[in-house]
Design a protein around this motif. Structure first.
Motif, PDB file in Angstrom:
ATOM      1  N   ASP A  74       3.994  35.244  29.874  1.00  0.00           N
ATOM      2  CA  ASP A  74       4.960  34.469  30.650  1.00  0.00           C
ATOM      3  C   ASP A  74       4.457  34.195  32.065  1.00  0.00           C
ATOM      4  OD1 ASP A  74       7.510  33.219  31.128  1.00  0.00           O
ATOM      5  OD2 ASP A  74       8.079  35.007  32.256  1.00  0.00           O
ATOM      6  N   VAL A  75       3.983  35.219  32.763  1.00  0.00           N
ATOM      7  CA  VAL A  75       3.554  34.997  34.151  1.00  0.00           C
ATOM      8  C   VAL A  75       2.215  34.272  34.223  1.00  0.00           C
ATOM      9  CG1 VAL A  75       4.835  36.998  34.985  1.00  0.00           C
ATOM     10  CG2 VAL A  75       2.405  37.248  34.410  1.00  0.00           C
ATOM     11  N   ALA A  76       1.407  34.386  33.155  1.00  0.00           N
ATOM     12  CA  ALA A  76       0.122  33.692  33.150  1.00  0.00           C
ATOM     13  C   ALA A  76       0.288  32.199  32.918  1.00  0.00           C
ATOM     14  CB  ALA A  76      -0.801  34.285  32.083  1.00  0.00           C
ATOM     15  N   SER A  77       1.332  31.814  32.223  1.00  0.00           N
ATOM     16  CA  SER A  77       1.513  30.410  31.856  1.00  0.00           C
ATOM     17  C   SER A  77       2.527  29.678  32.726  1.00  0.00           C
ATOM     18  CB  SER A  77       1.940  30.303  30.382  1.00  0.00           C
ATOM     19  OG  SER A  77       3.108  31.065  30.136  1.00  0.00           O
ATOM     20  N   ASN A  78       3.108  30.385  33.686  1.00  0.00           N
ATOM     21  CA  ASN A  78       4.111  29.762  34.560  1.00  0.00           C
ATOM     22  C   ASN A  78       3.941  30.258  35.996  1.00  0.00           C
ATOM     23  OD1 ASN A  78       6.062  28.380  32.548  1.00  0.00           O
ATOM     24  ND2 ASN A  78       5.895  30.467  31.744  1.00  0.00           N
TER      25      ASN A  78
ATOM     26  N   MET B 233      -0.774  39.482  36.320  1.00  0.00           N
ATOM     27  CA  MET B 233      -0.672  39.851  34.913  1.00  0.00           C
ATOM     28  C   MET B 233      -0.663  41.363  34.739  1.00  0.00           C
ATOM     29  SD  MET B 233      -3.047  36.891  33.185  1.00  0.00           S
ATOM     30  CE  MET B 233      -4.311  37.000  34.451  1.00  0.00           C
ATOM     31  N   THR B 234      -1.478  42.069  35.516  1.00  0.00           N
ATOM     32  CA  THR B 234      -1.479  43.527  35.445  1.00  0.00           C
ATOM     33  C   THR B 234      -0.144  44.091  35.931  1.00  0.00           C
ATOM     34  OG1 THR B 234      -3.863  43.533  35.836  1.00  0.00           O
ATOM     35  CG2 THR B 234      -2.695  45.607  36.155  1.00  0.00           C
TER      36      THR B 234
ATOM     37  N   ALA C  40      -5.063  50.318  35.785  1.00  0.00           N
ATOM     38  CA  ALA C  40      -4.512  50.345  37.147  1.00  0.00           C
ATOM     39  C   ALA C  40      -4.712  51.737  37.709  1.00  0.00           C
ATOM     40  CB  ALA C  40      -3.016  49.997  37.143  1.00  0.00           C
ATOM     41  N   GLY C  41      -4.723  51.843  39.024  1.00  0.00           N
ATOM     42  CA  GLY C  41      -4.741  53.130  39.693  1.00  0.00           C
ATOM     43  C   GLY C  41      -3.498  53.248  40.541  1.00  0.00           C
TER      44      GLY C  41
ATOM     45  N   SER D 285       6.472  44.242  24.813  1.00  0.00           N
ATOM     46  CA  SER D 285       7.152  43.622  25.957  1.00  0.00           C
ATOM     47  C   SER D 285       6.165  43.324  27.082  1.00  0.00           C
ATOM     48  CB  SER D 285       8.280  44.526  26.460  1.00  0.00           C
ATOM     49  OG  SER D 285       7.780  45.798  26.852  1.00  0.00           O
ATOM     50  N   ALA D 286       5.131  44.165  27.229  1.00  0.00           N
ATOM     51  CA  ALA D 286       4.112  43.913  28.246  1.00  0.00           C
ATOM     52  C   ALA D 286       3.294  42.676  27.890  1.00  0.00           C
ATOM     53  CB  ALA D 286       3.197  45.130  28.387  1.00  0.00           C
TER      54      ALA D 286
END
Length: 466
Positions: A108-112, A327-328, A300-301, A101-102
């Motif tokens: 999705d968010v990278a391409s839109n 994306m992260t 991530a921290g 799912s990640a």
């Protein structure tokens, strides 16, 4: 008359002649890159001729070398590999694998366009951390939370916000060095605060902290020594005791937990590892931890704790420099969502699935792979299925191991050079295979090879350059 070298140099085709014969390559890679590759190839030929060599001067061979050079320059340098080291969270091999799912959310968010900082309800600017903060708080019991690009940055930001120009008390036994030779004292120095060492390497008492504090002390800090363990004659105050002491002194108590565990490992029949919720429950005002270790998400921290302290941290100008990209954030949000459905967590979170994988399943996979490896390696090597010991990795539970199974490959000649050559050959496969050389053999631990990857591994064995 021309000497032989000059004669050979005159036979080299001109740059323009070569380019005119390569319209497809130019269309694919662009005129500038192909031209650069042609000039490089001609330069190499000229140098070889000038040194007395006699390279074949053939237009088709020159063109082939140019195409190979340009194609090689375009090959990806960051590629997926088969991690057969036995270390699940391998720092050099990318640590945690993302859940499905990640991966979908990142795509999705990278391409839109996305609502990264846009509140869909109010139609006004929003907070990018609204996508993750509530879930972090729900999983940890913290009042508020924020996130940056790794745990070292989380520690740096928290210290810079709350202790710049002041002192931070830490036990000598917790002054760890993390990956890349970064040390806690160095991070403190860069954060603008000074270290107060308390206690000794193996024994630190509550009174050591109390005696090490003065009017210029901003924080009590505890560092979870996730990449080593001191055993034997040791002593340390509990987190609850430190929290009570800090509260009485009117200063915050911060824990750098590192690994980012959100689960009760004992309930999973795994060695115990402290959780973020435990740290918050014991009275920590701030906890810093990683997203790509035991939490199983992207790098991530995370910083969780008191709302007033988190608010100060968010307002630090450094926060913008260290913030997470879209994306992260998307990957982290989807990873955190999995924890809301604990019944499915083993199935959906790769890190948990791999560290809890039954030994019998791994042994069965190893046995099924044995014939293919014996056939590919031939009589020069012996291959057997052997018991192995895996590790969680990335500093988590450093002295604990997980029973596993591996393919043990030994050279019949007994030569160490044969093993190193074989290890190199595995790394040169289309999808590199990374094992470990140990006790005179190359071990391919299969804990991190899942059943649906078996065919992809065996199909490329015929390409081993032995």
């Amino acid at each position: 008359m021309d000497n032989p070298i000059q004669k050979k140099l005159r036979q080299l085709p001109a740059v323009g002649v070569i380019l005119d014969s390569m319209p497809d390559a130019i269309a694919h890679w662009g005129h500038a890159q192909v031209t650069q590759a042609v000039r490089k190839q001609l330069s190499q030929l000229r140098q070889e001729i000038s040194l007395g060599g006699s390279p074949p001067i053939d237009l088709e061979k020159i063109k082939q070398s140019v195409v190979e050079g340009v194609a090689s320059a375009h090959d990806a340098t960051l590629v997926s590999v088969f991690n057969l080291t036995g270390i699940v969270l391998h720092s050099n091999l990318g640590r945690a694998q993302l859940c499905e799912s990640a991966i979908r959310a990142v795509t999705d968010v990278a391409s839109n366009a996305s609502n990264l900082e846009f509140d869909l309800t109010s139609g006004k600017r929003g907070d990018r951390e609204a996508h993750i903060e509530t879930m972090i708080c729900e999983q940890t019991g913290a009042e508020a939370a924020t996130a940056v690009n790794n745990n070292a940055a989380a520690v740096l930001l928290a210290l810079n916000t709350l202790a710049m120009g002041r002192k931070v008390a830490v036990s000598r036994g917790e002054l760890v060095e993390i990956g890349g030779s970064f040390r806690i004292p160095d991070i403190m120095s860069r954060a603008g605060c000074s270290l107060t060492e308390v206690g000794t390497t193996n024994r630190t008492h509550l009174k050591d902290y109390a005696e090490g504090v003065d009017a210029n002390t901003a924080l009590l800090m505890k560092v979870h020594t996730s990449n080593y363990r001191i055993e034997g004659y040791t002593s340390n105050p509990t987190e609850s005791e430190l929290a009570k002491l800090a509260s009485g002194l009117g200063i915050p108590f911060m824990i750098d937990l590192g690994s980012g565990n959100l689960l009760d490992f004992a309930a999973l029949n795994l060695p115990n590892e402290p959780t973020v919720a435990d740290a918050i429950g014991h009275g920590a005002d701030l906890v810093t931890f990683s997203g790509d270790k035991l939490l199983g998400g992207p790098q991530a921290g995370l910083i969780a704790g008191r709302e007033d302290l988190i608010a100060q941290i968010k307002s630090n100008p450094l926060k913008r420099a260290l913030r997470l990209d879209k994306m992260t954030l998307a990957a982290l949000a989807e990873t955190l969502k999995l924890y809301n459905h604990p019944e499915k967590l083993h199935e959906n979170l790769p890190t948990l699935r791999l560290i809890t994988r039954p030994t019998a399943v791994i042994e069965k996979l190893a046995t099924s792979l044995l014939p293919a490896f014996k056939s590919a390696l031939g009589p020069q090597y012996s291959v057997s299925v052997e018991e192995s010991l895996s590790q969680i990795g990335s500093g988590s539970l450093p002295v604990e191991t997980l029973p596993s199974s591996a393919l043990k490959i030994a050279s019949i000649s007994g030569a160490d050079s044969d093993l190193r050559a074989l290890s190199t050959a595995f790394r040169q496969l289309p999808r590199p295979v990374i094992g470990r050389i140990h006790q005179g053999a190359l071990w391919l631990d299969l804990r991190c090879l899942e059943d649906d990857q078996k065919t992809a591994l065996t199909q490329q064995l015929s390409g081993l350059a032995l």
